[in-house]
Design a protein around this motif. Structure first.
Motif, short mmCIF file in Angstrom:
data_model
loop_
_atom_site.label_atom_id
_atom_site.label_comp_id
_atom_site.label_asym_id
_atom_site.label_seq_id
_atom_site.Cartn_x
_atom_site.Cartn_y
_atom_site.Cartn_z
N THR A 293 -56.64 21.55 -28.03
CA THR A 293 -57.91 22.10 -28.49
C THR A 293 -58.35 21.41 -29.78
O THR A 293 -57.62 20.60 -30.36
CB THR A 293 -57.77 23.62 -28.76
N TYR B 245 -61.89 27.76 -19.19
CA TYR B 245 -62.09 26.32 -19.03
C TYR B 245 -61.71 25.95 -17.61
O TYR B 245 -60.55 26.03 -17.22
CB TYR B 245 -61.28 25.55 -20.09
N ASP C 261 -66.88 24.77 -19.50
CA ASP C 261 -66.75 26.13 -20.03
C ASP C 261 -68.04 26.89 -19.74
O ASP C 261 -69.05 26.64 -20.39
CB ASP C 261 -66.48 26.04 -21.54
N HIS D 139 -66.72 19.49 -21.00
CA HIS D 139 -65.66 18.95 -21.84
C HIS D 139 -65.13 17.59 -21.38
O HIS D 139 -64.59 16.84 -22.21
CB HIS D 139 -64.49 19.94 -21.92
N PRO E 35 -61.03 22.54 -25.90
CA PRO E 35 -61.64 23.84 -26.18
C PRO E 35 -61.86 24.04 -27.68
O PRO E 35 -60.99 23.70 -28.49
CB PRO E 35 -60.62 24.83 -25.64
#
Length: 188
Positions: free
Chosen positions: A52, A145, A80, A95, A136
């Motif tokens: 993350t 996710y 997400d 992402h 994230p």
């Protein structure tokens, strides 16, 4: 009574012959069902901080199996749907976008660099407007996710760093199967 029994038996035999090919196809499909896993987190489980924005923002390892034999390439999209707030989501934040992953490949290693992507794998743009993995980094609440793997019946042309929407448009009509792995994260 004999005539009714004979008609019933003939109908039953006919039904078996009609259903047999679909039952056989179902059995074959069940053996080849795509599976997507990560040794770094379980389905619906917490994504470790390392992957993350609060860690080193590196990609988790992913492995898969059951790719249809007629697949020519794979696509991976990580997004997400809970952005910016899971209580009132307004958008899906992208992402990671990868396409033309060779169908013969069954893993992406942890912390995979662009220079180590397999074969002819190409990258698209994430919502930070850059290529590569962005981990994230939810502003509020626990987000989900979705790691989505698609098996395609073609290798896509060079789409010149497509967005998720552009890639999905190019994939239309070419998806053989797909599978999801969902991880969650909440900033600490």
């Amino acid at each position: 009574m004999s005539l009714i029994r004979d008609v019933f038996c003939i109908s039953l035999i006919a039904a078996v012959f009609v259903l047999l090919p679909s039952l056989s196809a179902f059995g074959e499909g069940a053996q080849r069902m795509m599976i997507l896993k990560s040794p770094d987190f379980s389905h619906q489980g917490e994504i470790p901080k390392q992957f993350t924005c609060q860690g080193d923002n590196s990609s988790p390892a992913l492995t898969w199996s059951g790719i249809p034999p007629q697949a020519k390439s794979l696509v991976l999209i990580v997004d997400d749907p809970d952005a910016p707030d899971p209580a009132s989501p307004k958008m899906t934040w992208v992402h990671w976008v990868l396409y033309n992953i060779p169908a013969s490949v069954n893993t992406l290693p942890k912390e995979v660099a662009a220079s180590h992507l397999p074969g002819a794998t190409r990258q698209g743009l994430n919502d930070w407007n850059r290529t590569g993995y962005g981990g994230p980094c939810p502003p509020i609440g626990r987000h989900r996710y979705f790691h989505k793997l698609y098996a395609l019946d073609i290798e896509l042309p060079d789409l010149n760093q497509p967005t998720k929407a552009q890639l999905e448009a190019a994939m239309t009509g070419h998806i053989l199967e797909q599978v999801e792995l969902i991880g969650t994260y909440r900033k600490q």
